[in-house]
Design a protein around this motif. Sequence first.
Motif, PDB file in Angstrom:
ATOM      1  N   UNK A 237      -1.857   6.678   5.555  1.00  0.00           N
ATOM      2  CA  UNK A 237      -3.033   5.927   4.387  1.00  0.00           C
ATOM      3  C   UNK A 237      -2.979   4.353   4.798  1.00  0.00           C
ATOM      4  N   UNK A 238      -4.642   4.840   5.052  1.00  0.00           N
ATOM      5  CA  UNK A 238      -4.811   3.387   5.716  1.00  0.00           C
ATOM      6  C   UNK A 238      -6.545   3.606   4.755  1.00  0.00           C
ATOM      7  N   UNK A 239      -6.873   2.618   4.199  1.00  0.00           N
ATOM      8  CA  UNK A 239      -7.386   2.034   3.301  1.00  0.00           C
ATOM      9  C   UNK A 239      -9.295   1.408   4.206  1.00  0.00           C
ATOM     10  N   UNK A 240     -10.217   1.678   4.222  1.00  0.00           N
ATOM     11  CA  UNK A 240     -11.137   2.044   4.341  1.00  0.00           C
ATOM     12  C   UNK A 240     -12.403   0.885   4.251  1.00  0.00           C
ATOM     13  N   UNK A 241     -12.274   0.167   3.153  1.00  0.00           N
ATOM     14  CA  UNK A 241     -13.013  -1.059   2.667  1.00  0.00           C
ATOM     15  C   UNK A 241     -11.577  -1.400   1.873  1.00  0.00           C
ATOM     16  N   UNK A 242     -12.081  -2.915   1.858  1.00  0.00           N
ATOM     17  CA  UNK A 242     -11.550  -3.639   0.166  1.00  0.00           C
ATOM     18  C   UNK A 242     -11.872  -3.507  -0.989  1.00  0.00           C
ATOM     19  N   UNK A 243     -10.913  -3.951  -2.286  1.00  0.00           N
ATOM     20  CA  UNK A 243     -11.875  -4.350  -3.656  1.00  0.00           C
ATOM     21  C   UNK A 243     -12.296  -5.327  -3.682  1.00  0.00           C
ATOM     22  N   UNK A 244     -12.841  -5.471  -4.587  1.00  0.00           N
ATOM     23  CA  UNK A 244     -13.067  -6.269  -5.057  1.00  0.00           C
ATOM     24  C   UNK A 244     -12.794  -6.537  -6.764  1.00  0.00           C
ATOM     25  N   UNK A 245     -11.864  -7.811  -6.600  1.00  0.00           N
ATOM     26  CA  UNK A 245     -11.072  -7.738  -7.594  1.00  0.00           C
ATOM     27  C   UNK A 245     -10.566  -9.534  -8.209  1.00  0.00           C
ATOM     28  N   UNK A 246     -10.671 -10.129  -8.882  1.00  0.00           N
ATOM     29  CA  UNK A 246     -10.267 -11.074  -9.184  1.00  0.00           C
ATOM     30  C   UNK A 246      -8.716 -10.856  -9.249  1.00  0.00           C
ATOM     31  N   UNK A 355      -1.293   3.901 -10.640  1.00  0.00           N
ATOM     32  CA  UNK A 355      -0.201   5.257 -11.179  1.00  0.00           C
ATOM     33  C   UNK A 355       0.364   5.036  -9.799  1.00  0.00           C
ATOM     34  N   UNK A 356       0.197   4.757  -8.661  1.00  0.00           N
ATOM     35  CA  UNK A 356       0.825   4.691  -7.781  1.00  0.00           C
ATOM     36  C   UNK A 356       1.208   3.451  -7.617  1.00  0.00           C
ATOM     37  N   UNK A 357       0.873   2.408  -8.017  1.00  0.00           N
ATOM     38  CA  UNK A 357       1.779   0.782  -7.697  1.00  0.00           C
ATOM     39  C   UNK A 357       1.042   0.296  -9.017  1.00  0.00           C
ATOM     40  N   UNK A 358       1.687   0.196  -9.922  1.00  0.00           N
ATOM     41  CA  UNK A 358       1.491  -0.227 -11.593  1.00  0.00           C
ATOM     42  C   UNK A 358       1.751  -1.540 -11.083  1.00  0.00           C
ATOM     43  N   UNK A 359       2.606  -2.067 -10.666  1.00  0.00           N
ATOM     44  CA  UNK A 359       3.253  -3.006 -10.277  1.00  0.00           C
ATOM     45  C   UNK A 359       2.544  -4.051  -9.906  1.00  0.00           C
ATOM     46  N   UNK A 360       1.382  -3.973  -9.151  1.00  0.00           N
ATOM     47  CA  UNK A 360       0.700  -4.820  -8.360  1.00  0.00           C
ATOM     48  C   UNK A 360      -0.642  -3.633  -7.558  1.00  0.00           C
ATOM     49  N   UNK A 361      -1.420  -3.603  -8.513  1.00  0.00           N
ATOM     50  CA  UNK A 361      -2.606  -2.935  -8.306  1.00  0.00           C
ATOM     51  C   UNK A 361      -3.303  -2.986  -6.973  1.00  0.00           C
ATOM     52  N   UNK A 362      -3.425  -4.187  -6.294  1.00  0.00           N
ATOM     53  CA  UNK A 362      -3.661  -5.008  -5.309  1.00  0.00           C
ATOM     54  C   UNK A 362      -3.140  -4.251  -4.157  1.00  0.00           C
ATOM     55  N   UNK A 363      -1.561  -4.286  -4.076  1.00  0.00           N
ATOM     56  CA  UNK A 363      -1.010  -3.785  -3.143  1.00  0.00           C
ATOM     57  C   UNK A 363      -1.372  -2.310  -2.347  1.00  0.00           C
ATOM     58  N   UNK A 364      -0.769  -2.600  -0.630  1.00  0.00           N
ATOM     59  CA  UNK A 364      -1.190  -1.283  -0.291  1.00  0.00           C
ATOM     60  C   UNK A 364      -0.285  -0.350  -0.012  1.00  0.00           C
ATOM     61  N   UNK A 365       1.069  -0.430  -1.022  1.00  0.00           N
ATOM     62  CA  UNK A 365       2.199   0.484  -1.336  1.00  0.00           C
ATOM     63  C   UNK A 365       1.428   2.107  -1.654  1.00  0.00           C
TER      64      UNK A 365
END
Length: 487
Positions: A237-246, A355-365
């Motif tokens: 799985x590859x993220x196509x564009x990053x998130x805008x998050x503080x 739900x898929x990476x609740x400990x760090x929602x910015x992670x690529x996991x």
Amino acid sequence: MPAAIRTVSAAAAAGLGLSGASYFYYRKQAQPESKEKEIQELEYRDSRPFTLLDPTEIDTRLRSGQIATTVQQKYIKAIYTNRLPSNNPTEDNYSVNTLAGKLFAGVYDGHIGPDCSRLIRKQLPIYVGRELKKEIPKTTNQVQEAITTAFVDLDQDIQQRFYDLFPKNLSRVTEKDVQNATRQHAHPEVAEMHIKEAITGSCACSVYIDGDNVYAANTGDSRVVVVRQEENGTWTGRRLVEEQSPAHPAWRVHMISQHPSNEANNIVQRNRIFGLIAVGGSFGDIMYKVPREYQIKVLPFIPYEIYSTFARYHHRIVVNYRTPPYLQSKPLVSHYKLSKGDRYIILGTDGLWDELSWDNVRSENGDQVAANLMSAWPHKHERNPATHMIREALLYDAVYKNVGQRVPVSNETLEMSKRLTRTPSRRYRDDITVTVIELDMENETPAPKDLLDVGPVMPVEEAEVDQARLAKPPKASWLSGWIWSRL
């Protein structure tokens, strides 16, 4: 000695839940045999009541929002969507359209209310299509610039309609002037809706697909992931564009850099702007964008029903408000070239990725977990892959956030009952909206797919891009309210 796992029976657990008592999950964790170490028992206390559902009721609830959309376009088999509410009404929205025959799909994660996400669900495809139609883009950069302009223009118009309601000279405006702006409006209900659409907010994550070119745009913290099956059979799985998050270190630095250094310690607190809002880009949310004078002269006197949605923390915005805007709608945009092995494109609001990476929602996991889950479709019983993603995400682990633990699910019916029936639901999970675009890179013109048990099936609609903009653009700047207040 193997680890022993024990749960109360489903019926007993449900009874306890309905009575408001506690539900316990016990796990015995075996340690290597040693005189110094003994088997320890961990207790995860979970006192939140729930209703036990039977499997049929679980299926009905999960599938109630699923649909499928057909499109005749190179490399695309079908588009599937599902939306599982948590808020009432749900604040998430989505769109699937074509722009001159090319697919545009988006998911829109609203907050404070559903009004802004409902608006951009309808208008964003129109704005993007209109911008692409002005001058037929020929290069990748031109397409990306057109999409960026459309995102910025739409939010500019949402704000402009708000500014147009009120007197331009705020130096002499009174509370009654602001109140009369809606009360004495020719169409008071329209004026109130324009205020709601500006006060509520929404993220937006979209893809525009032209042949094997995918353009991903993201304002806020939703996510788009392409899922591939490699030649060796593995899935990625590859993220196509990053998130805008503080919470994203690089974006936090970018946000702070837009303001004087003496504000650096106040802008982002606890990974939120002013400690309040957890997104780093959005449509609407005008209380983070208006000129300073509007904070005191206008916002407290808009219709109370609307002001009450943020009145309890408005003072925390005001005390930190120096050099607006603190949020913008300009998206991060990327280009991706489809190739052999690409199987799916997944668009999801942050409720899915939590739900898929609740400990760090910015992670690529979470990106890789999404790929792993999609590798099991359609072998599991869900025919709609968006519904499959939601089901598997909710069952990915049993989550005990109160003690920061997650453990494998041992009873799917019990766990899903908890995830679907606890109230207020928003305390335990977010709205979840997922769109899955199924690809066929082997055939430029995939054969029509037999779509059964996927929800209502409908052909894609072409966006009506010849409509006028929502507001007349200001001559000088999109921050025209700031100028007007000084006239």
